[in-house]
Motif scaffolding. Structure first.
Motif, PDB file in Angstrom:
ATOM      1  N   GLY A 280       1.116  -3.177   8.119  1.00 56.26           N
ATOM      2  CA  GLY A 280       2.283  -3.566   7.336  1.00 56.26           C
ATOM      3  C   GLY A 280       2.091  -3.158   5.898  1.00 56.26           C
ATOM      4  N   CYS A 281       2.965  -3.645   5.053  1.00 60.62           N
ATOM      5  CA  CYS A 281       2.877  -3.345   3.629  1.00 60.62           C
ATOM      6  C   CYS A 281       2.470  -4.633   2.902  1.00 60.62           C
ATOM      7  CB  CYS A 281       4.219  -2.836   3.106  1.00 60.62           C
ATOM      8  SG  CYS A 281       4.212  -2.531   1.317  1.00 60.62           S
ATOM      9  N   PHE A 282       1.235  -4.656   2.398  1.00 61.31           N
ATOM     10  CA  PHE A 282       0.706  -5.835   1.706  1.00 61.31           C
ATOM     11  C   PHE A 282       0.393  -5.439   0.265  1.00 61.31           C
ATOM     12  CE2 PHE A 282      -0.380  -6.155   6.158  1.00 61.31           C
ATOM     13  CZ  PHE A 282      -0.065  -7.465   6.491  1.00 61.31           C
ATOM     14  N   PHE A 283       0.676  -6.377  -0.646  1.00 60.63           N
ATOM     15  CA  PHE A 283       0.292  -6.137  -2.031  1.00 60.63           C
ATOM     16  C   PHE A 283       0.084  -7.473  -2.728  1.00 60.63           C
ATOM     17  CE2 PHE A 283       4.877  -5.897  -1.657  1.00 60.63           C
ATOM     18  CZ  PHE A 283       5.350  -6.722  -2.667  1.00 60.63           C
ATOM     19  N   ALA A 284      -0.734  -7.427  -3.765  1.00 55.75           N
ATOM     20  CA  ALA A 284      -1.020  -8.626  -4.563  1.00 55.75           C
ATOM     21  C   ALA A 284      -0.314  -8.485  -5.897  1.00 55.75           C
ATOM     22  CB  ALA A 284      -2.527  -8.768  -4.751  1.00 55.75           C
ATOM     23  N   VAL A 285       0.262  -9.587  -6.375  1.00 54.94           N
ATOM     24  CA  VAL A 285       0.955  -9.570  -7.669  1.00 54.94           C
ATOM     25  C   VAL A 285       0.447 -10.739  -8.509  1.00 54.94           C
ATOM     26  CG1 VAL A 285       3.011  -8.494  -6.698  1.00 54.94           C
ATOM     27  CG2 VAL A 285       2.871 -10.977  -6.816  1.00 54.94           C
ATOM     28  N   ALA A 286       0.431 -10.516  -9.795  1.00 52.34           N
ATOM     29  CA  ALA A 286       0.048 -11.573 -10.737  1.00 52.34           C
ATOM     30  C   ALA A 286       1.295 -12.002 -11.490  1.00 52.34           C
ATOM     31  CB  ALA A 286      -1.011 -11.057 -11.698  1.00 52.34           C
TER      32      ALA A 286
ATOM     33  N   LEU B 175      -0.296 -14.074  -6.218  1.00 52.08           N
ATOM     34  CA  LEU B 175       0.516 -14.118  -5.011  1.00 52.08           C
ATOM     35  C   LEU B 175       0.124 -12.962  -4.106  1.00 52.08           C
ATOM     36  CD1 LEU B 175       4.053 -14.797  -6.565  1.00 52.08           C
ATOM     37  CD2 LEU B 175       2.394 -16.468  -5.718  1.00 52.08           C
ATOM     38  N   LEU B 176      -0.067 -13.290  -2.825  1.00 52.87           N
ATOM     39  CA  LEU B 176      -0.347 -12.267  -1.821  1.00 52.87           C
ATOM     40  C   LEU B 176       0.910 -12.123  -0.993  1.00 52.87           C
ATOM     41  CD1 LEU B 176      -3.962 -13.263  -0.752  1.00 52.87           C
ATOM     42  CD2 LEU B 176      -3.223 -11.729  -2.585  1.00 52.87           C
ATOM     43  N   VAL B 177       1.492 -10.902  -0.977  1.00 55.39           N
ATOM     44  CA  VAL B 177       2.839 -10.686  -0.450  1.00 55.39           C
ATOM     45  C   VAL B 177       2.787  -9.641   0.664  1.00 55.39           C
ATOM     46  CG1 VAL B 177       5.207 -10.019  -1.040  1.00 55.39           C
ATOM     47  CG2 VAL B 177       3.786 -11.218  -2.722  1.00 55.39           C
ATOM     48  N   GLU B 178       3.632  -9.853   1.671  1.00 55.42           N
ATOM     49  CA  GLU B 178       3.835  -8.855   2.709  1.00 55.42           C
ATOM     50  C   GLU B 178       5.295  -8.447   2.699  1.00 55.42           C
ATOM     51  OE1 GLU B 178       3.419  -8.166   7.552  1.00 55.42           O
ATOM     52  OE2 GLU B 178       3.133 -10.163   6.672  1.00 55.42           O
TER      53      GLU B 178
ATOM     54  N   SER C 270      -7.264  -5.831  -7.757  1.00 52.21           N
ATOM     55  CA  SER C 270      -7.584  -4.871  -6.688  1.00 52.21           C
ATOM     56  C   SER C 270      -7.754  -5.666  -5.407  1.00 52.21           C
ATOM     57  CB  SER C 270      -8.869  -4.093  -6.990  1.00 52.21           C
ATOM     58  OG  SER C 270      -8.651  -3.117  -7.963  1.00 52.21           O
ATOM     59  N   TRP C 271      -7.077  -5.192  -4.353  1.00 53.27           N
ATOM     60  CA  TRP C 271      -7.141  -5.887  -3.063  1.00 53.27           C
ATOM     61  C   TRP C 271      -7.771  -4.920  -2.053  1.00 53.27           C
ATOM     62  CZ3 TRP C 271      -2.376  -8.469  -0.205  1.00 53.27           C
ATOM     63  CH2 TRP C 271      -2.871  -9.234   0.876  1.00 53.27           C
ATOM     64  N   VAL C 272      -9.003  -5.283  -1.578  1.00 52.19           N
ATOM     65  CA  VAL C 272      -9.745  -4.456  -0.623  1.00 52.19           C
ATOM     66  C   VAL C 272     -10.021  -5.305   0.601  1.00 52.19           C
ATOM     67  CG1 VAL C 272     -11.816  -3.078  -0.219  1.00 52.19           C
ATOM     68  CG2 VAL C 272     -10.819  -3.187  -2.516  1.00 52.19           C
ATOM     69  N   ASP C 273      -9.458  -4.903   1.746  1.00 61.14           N
ATOM     70  CA  ASP C 273      -9.605  -5.662   2.980  1.00 61.14           C
ATOM     71  C   ASP C 273      -9.201  -7.115   2.744  1.00 61.14           C
ATOM     72  OD1 ASP C 273     -10.414  -3.423   4.352  1.00 61.14           O
ATOM     73  OD2 ASP C 273     -12.533  -3.757   3.987  1.00 61.14           O
ATOM     74  N   ASP C 274     -10.151  -8.066   2.851  1.00 62.00           N
ATOM     75  CA  ASP C 274      -9.834  -9.478   2.652  1.00 62.00           C
ATOM     76  C   ASP C 274     -10.274  -9.975   1.289  1.00 62.00           C
ATOM     77  OD1 ASP C 274      -8.698  -9.737   5.135  1.00 62.00           O
ATOM     78  OD2 ASP C 274     -10.575 -10.334   6.111  1.00 62.00           O
ATOM     79  N   SER C 275     -10.714  -9.088   0.413  1.00 61.01           N
ATOM     80  CA  SER C 275     -11.220  -9.490  -0.899  1.00 61.01           C
ATOM     81  C   SER C 275     -10.249  -9.053  -1.984  1.00 61.01           C
ATOM     82  CB  SER C 275     -12.599  -8.860  -1.157  1.00 61.01           C
ATOM     83  OG  SER C 275     -13.523  -9.258  -0.157  1.00 61.01           O
TER      84      SER C 275
ATOM     85  N   TYR D 137     -11.423 -13.529  -4.826  1.00 57.55           N
ATOM     86  CA  TYR D 137     -10.713 -14.445  -3.935  1.00 57.55           C
ATOM     87  C   TYR D 137     -10.775 -13.866  -2.522  1.00 57.55           C
ATOM     88  CZ  TYR D 137      -6.988 -16.888  -1.504  1.00 57.55           C
ATOM     89  OH  TYR D 137      -6.269 -17.602  -0.584  1.00 57.55           O
ATOM     90  N   SER D 138     -11.153 -14.737  -1.547  1.00 60.32           N
ATOM     91  CA  SER D 138     -11.233 -14.323  -0.160  1.00 60.32           C
ATOM     92  C   SER D 138      -9.963 -14.725   0.570  1.00 60.32           C
ATOM     93  CB  SER D 138     -12.453 -14.960   0.520  1.00 60.32           C
ATOM     94  OG  SER D 138     -12.462 -14.663   1.899  1.00 60.32           O
ATOM     95  N   TYR D 139      -9.248 -13.712   1.074  1.00 65.01           N
ATOM     96  CA  TYR D 139      -8.011 -13.979   1.807  1.00 65.01           C
ATOM     97  C   TYR D 139      -8.308 -14.697   3.121  1.00 65.01           C
ATOM     98  CZ  TYR D 139      -3.738 -12.950   4.450  1.00 65.01           C
ATOM     99  OH  TYR D 139      -2.614 -13.051   5.220  1.00 65.01           O
ATOM    100  N   ALA D 140      -9.469 -14.427   3.693  1.00 66.93           N
ATOM    101  CA  ALA D 140      -9.802 -15.041   4.983  1.00 66.93           C
ATOM    102  C   ALA D 140     -10.175 -16.501   4.829  1.00 66.93           C
ATOM    103  CB  ALA D 140     -10.950 -14.264   5.636  1.00 66.93           C
ATOM    104  N   SER D 141     -11.021 -16.828   3.842  1.00 62.80           N
ATOM    105  CA  SER D 141     -11.502 -18.211   3.693  1.00 62.80           C
ATOM    106  C   SER D 141     -10.704 -19.018   2.689  1.00 62.80           C
ATOM    107  CB  SER D 141     -12.977 -18.198   3.274  1.00 62.80           C
ATOM    108  OG  SER D 141     -13.122 -17.603   1.986  1.00 62.80           O
TER     109      SER D 141
END
Length: 945
Positions: A138-144, A150-153, A178-183, A195-199
């Motif tokens: 999908g299309c994921f991006f992080a915004v401040a 905010l983590l947005v899809e 910068s958003w790399v995998d789950d970090s 910030y860990s997206y998974a935990s």
């Protein structure tokens, strides 16, 4: 904090070159605020530019015409802060005035505003590493948004969905993401966060020492790492926030950063600088054309594998392309930066950009450049590191063309950076000429590429040639261990011999010639012969199976040593030293010749060279004749005829080998061997007799003479003669006896008389000449007749030639073998002069023994008669015993009832009818036992008395 004035290590080279700029036909652009680049599926490269006036401009990159205007659209008239390409859904995410807009990648229309997200100051799209197979579902991006993350899809309908809202401790406001995998990496004025997206956990990576310095970060897509800036230091961390590798130290804090391959691009103060990510080395600097103080922005192909990087300043856009690896290497080689070129090649190989074959190719190219720079040792070091370089490529440097191997030389000029191959002498002469020219130019103030060491201390021609030849030898020696074509092996070994000869390395020449080699004899014969290296030539002939030529050389060398001995030995004091000096040289020649002959079955060749070998070393001559390495035995008659009659020891040893080792039964050889041994024994006896009678002899002269006349046998000649005369029955004893008849070889004559059966003469020699009582008595025992003892007793009592009677020997004989003598005959033979006290006790004991022997014989006779009577009685009883037969008795063979028939019973108690008895016979019973072969015993038959 790192010192902004510290300078990184410099390894300057051209990695980037200007590829394209804006086409002059494009109207003047407003000041550029953001930029992005992508390559679509049609291999079309598009550049997207965001301006301060709110325009999003699409430019098409063409190598010939540069950047041409493709599309242009205005958002809202506000500056475009950032542009992000979402290639898998063919969309652009544009940030302007705190809002996010979604545009089509190809048409830039329609412009759709994502109203859900407001007051956005930073946007970062999600990057998927190879651990997630690089797959973007999908299309994921992080915004401040202020202090919130905010983590947005972006769903298929184009609407944003907020996955997570993170408040965190971002009190200073988020300035980069910068958003790399789950970090998700977050940068504020005071610290960097992870910030860990998974935990859902957020932690501080490290704090910033100076809040006045703005945080900056750059995603390094190729390694899937993030570089966090602290002033002019870039700290590279992995997806867990842990520092990896080393930090990058830039000359000053950068304004913006990019990535291209293994390098990081930083821009500051109108300069673009390139640094290697792993080593941190400064590589290149490019001055950017633009107005002073204008901000710059950098864009790269975000997959990390791109070869383009864009730099925009003011209203200008410049596209830089990565110089092909081959061109980078060539540029370094032209500048003679050999180490840096090799480092670059190894680096490219580790990164998988070039193959191992290319690395070998470059090593060879560097080697040739160093060779023409007269740095021969370094050149060969690189040749040895090349796995693809053929040894034949160096043949033209050693032997003048045309030659036997000219067609083997590959016509490979590499990159054309060095002159064509030529002889080492010419290479050295041209190099020295270049050094002299460089010295002249340096005095005139002109810089040259010649090594400063050569300019300050110019080498001599002789030293350079020696170094060149030594290192060529080193390369060819290493090449011998490779798997080469036969023709190349011939060239390597032959030219190696040439180089050894050039430096007069005699030991190496002989070692190569005597080993398993591929030298071409025709190329080396004249060379070695004219230079006087005959030993090496002899070894070479032998290794190629040319035994005759090799032996001829060894013969000449051995004779030359002998001639020098005769010419130099003028005084007695010099004699011993001369012998010592020639012995080792002669022995070497003889030893090498004997090695060849030991395995040769060529009868003519062996006998031709046997003589001169025997003149120097008789032991080696014998080894040649008796060698087990030979497949076919030499004809003994011809060998014996060829041996010098004066070389008795050689003939003896050869005959001994024929008789003992080859089990020869030829009576001629046995007789000849016995005669030669007898002659040698006679000579030795005579020599001992003369030596004992000599007085005042110069013993030093005797020792020197003995050195040339030592026997090749370790045992005394008489011992060997006696042993052979006793052990062999194939020689002619009469012929040998004729030779030794008048000599003092009494024991030998006794053995011969014994062979002829002349017992009296044997006893006379043993008893009277040798006075060996034990041997005489033993011989009598071998004869086994009482008269022999009596004859020996008579010899003791009545010796011939006026010799006194041997009473003690007679008493010994009577004591040891008195039972074999008749007492009456003994008393008759005893001499009246014999003292009674010597013989009385012995005679008394002999008489008692005689009486005892008689009585013992009577006892044995009576016992034997008793046993005979007992046996007869047992036989009679066995034959007289009764057998009961009734109506039920049957024959054990045919099983017929016996009734009143005649029958027979065997010793094993089996009963048969008379008919079966006639058929079976007397000796074989029904059970199959043959009584003639397998005797039967019964307890009653045994005599127990």
């Amino acid at each position: 904090m790192a010192n902004s004035k510290s300078k990184p290590k410099s390894h300057s080279r051209n990695v980037l070159q200007l590829f394209a700029g804006l086409n002059p036909s494009i109207p003047h652009l407003p000041p550029i605020r953001s930029i992005a680049i992508t390559t679509n599926s049609d291999s079309q490269t598009l550049v997207f530019v965001g301006t301060v006036s709110g325009d999003v401009i699409s430019l098409s990159l063409n190598p010939n015409s540069g950047l041409s205007l493709f599309l242009r659209v205005n958002i809202i008239g506000k500056p475009v802060t950032s542009i992000h390409v979402i290639s898998h859904i063919k969309k652009l995410i544009v940030l302007s005035d705190g809002f996010i807009y979604l545009l089509d990648l190809n048409s830039l229309e329609p412009v759709r505003k994502l109203s859900l997200l407001k007051n956005v100051n930073v946007v970062s799209k999600r990057f998927f590493s190879s651990l997630n197979n690089g797959k973007e579902d999908g299309c994921f991006f992080a915004v401040a948004v202020g202090k919130k993350l905010l983590l947005v899809e972006l769903v298929l309908s184009g609407s944003p969905v907020i996955l997570k809202e993170v408040q965190g401790d971002f009190t200073d406001g988020i300035m980069c993401l910068s958003w790399v995998d789950d970090s998700v990496f977050v940068g504020t004025r005071t610290a960097y966060y992870l910030y860990s997206y998974a935990s859902g956990q957020c932690c501080v990576i490290f704090s910033l020492p100076d809040p006045s310095v703005l945080p900056r970060m750059k995603l390094l897509a190729k390694e899937c790492k993030v570089m966090l800036m602290v002033d002019n230091v870039g700290v590279i961390v992995d997806s867990e926030g842990q520092p990896v590798c080393g930090s990058l130290v830039f000359s000053e804090a950068p304004e913006t950063m990019g990535e291209i391959g293994a390098y990081v691009v930083v821009v500051r103060s109108g300069k673009l600088e390139l640094y290697h990510k792993k080593s941190g080395n400064y590589v290149q600097r490019v001055q950017i054309v633009g107005e002073a103080g204008s901000p710059c922005v950098v864009a790269d192909e975000e997959d990390g594998r791109g070869k383009l990087v864009l730099v925009a300043t003011d209203s200008k856009v410049m596209c830089y392309r990565k110089v092909p690896s081959e061109e980078q290497i060539k540029d370094l080689l032209r500048k003679k930066n050999f180490r840096e070129a090799i480092s670059l090649v190894e680096e490219l190989q580790n990164e998988g950009e070039i193959t191992r074959e290319t690395l070998s190719f470059v090593h060879a190219q560097v080697g040739f450049l160093l060779l023409f720079d007269l740095r021969f040792e370094e050149a060969v070091d690189h040749f040895l590191l090349s796995e693809t370089m053929e040894p034949s490529e160096l043949f033209p440097f050693i032997m003048r063309d045309p030659n036997r191997w000219s067609l083997l030389v590959p016509r490979n000029r590499y990159w054309g950076l060095h002159p064509p191959p030529s002889l080492l002498e010419k290479v050295v002469d041209d190099g020295l000429t270049g050094i002299q020219r460089a010295i002249f130019l340096k005095k005139a103030g002109v810089e040259t590429a010649v090594d400063d060491e050569f300019l300050q201390n110019p080498p001599s021609r002789a030293d350079l040639l020696e170094s060149a030849i030594k290192n060529m030898i080193r390369f060819l020696e290493a090449s011998r261990h490779k798997d080469l074509a036969p023709s190349v092996c011939e060239g390597v070994d032959t030219l190696l011999m040439y180089l050894y000869r050039a430096l007069n390395r005699v030991d190496d020449m002989e070692r190569l010639a005597s080993s398993d080699n591929s030298c071409v004899v025709e190329e080396l014969e004249l060379l070695l012969s004219e230079s006087g290296h005959l030993r090496a030539l002899a070894f070479l002939y032998a290794s190629k199976g040319m035994s005759s030529k090799s032996l001829s050389i060894w013969r000449v060398l051995a004779r030359n040593y002998s001639s020098s001995y005769l010419n130099d030995s003028h005084g007695a004091n010099h004699l011993q030293d001369t012998i010592n000096s020639i012995t080792s040289d002669q022995e070497t020649a003889v030893m090498e010749a004997s090695k060849i002959l030991e395995s040769s079955s060529d009868q003519e060749l062996v006998l031709q060279h046997l003589g001169w070998i025997a003149d120097i070393n008789q032991l080696l001559a014998v080894q040649v004749l008796v060698s087990e390495k030979r497949t076919d035995l030499l004809p003994p008659d011809e060998v014996i005829a060829a041996i010098d009659p004066r070389k008795v020891d050689i003939l003896l040893r050869y005959l001994q080998w024929l008789i003992e080792d080859q089990d020869s039964g030829d009576t001629r050889f046995h007789t000849t061997y016995a005669l030669l041994l007898s002659k040698s024994a006679l000579d030795a006896s005579e020599k001992e007799h003369v030596t004992h009678n000599l007085e005042g002899v110069n013993h030093k002269e005797i020792n020197i003479s003995d050195r040339w006349n030592n026997s090749i046998f370790h045992t005394h000649v008489r011992e060997r003669l006696q042993f052979f005369l006793q052990s062999s029955d194939l020689y002619d004893p009469e012929e040998v006896l004729d030779l030794v008849e008048g000599s003092e070889l009494w024991l030998e004559k006794a053995i011969l008389y014994r062979k002829l059966g002349q017992e009296t003469l044997v006893l006379q020699i043993l008893a009277l000449k040798l006075e060996d009582c034990e041997a005489a008595e033993q011989y009598c025992a071998e004869i086994g007749r009482p008269d022999a003892y009596m004859q020996l007793l008579e010899m003791y009592l009545e010796p011939m030639n006026g010799k006194e009677p041997m009473f003690k020997a007679a008493v010994r004989l009577l004591h040891n073998h008195g039972e074999m003598l008749d007492p009456l005959q003994v008393l008759e033979r005893l001499s009246p002069d014999m003292p009674l006290q010597l013989a009385s006790e012995t005679i008394l004991r002999m008489l008692r023994a005689r009486l005892h022997h008689h009585r013992q014989g009577r006892i044995v006779h009576n016992l034997s008669r008793a046993l005979d009577i007992d046996a007869s009685l047992a036989r009679f009883e066995e034959r007289s015993r009764h057998v009961l037969i009734n109506d039920e008795s049957v024959c054990d063979s045919c099983h017929a009832r016996l009734g009143t028939k005649l029958f027979a019973m065997y010793p094993d108690d089996t009963i048969v009818c008379y008919k079966c008895f006639r058929r079976q016979g007397e000796s074989t019973s029904v059970s199959g036992r043959d009584f003639k072969k397998d005797t039967l015993y019964k307890p009653g038959w045994l005599v127990t008395r």
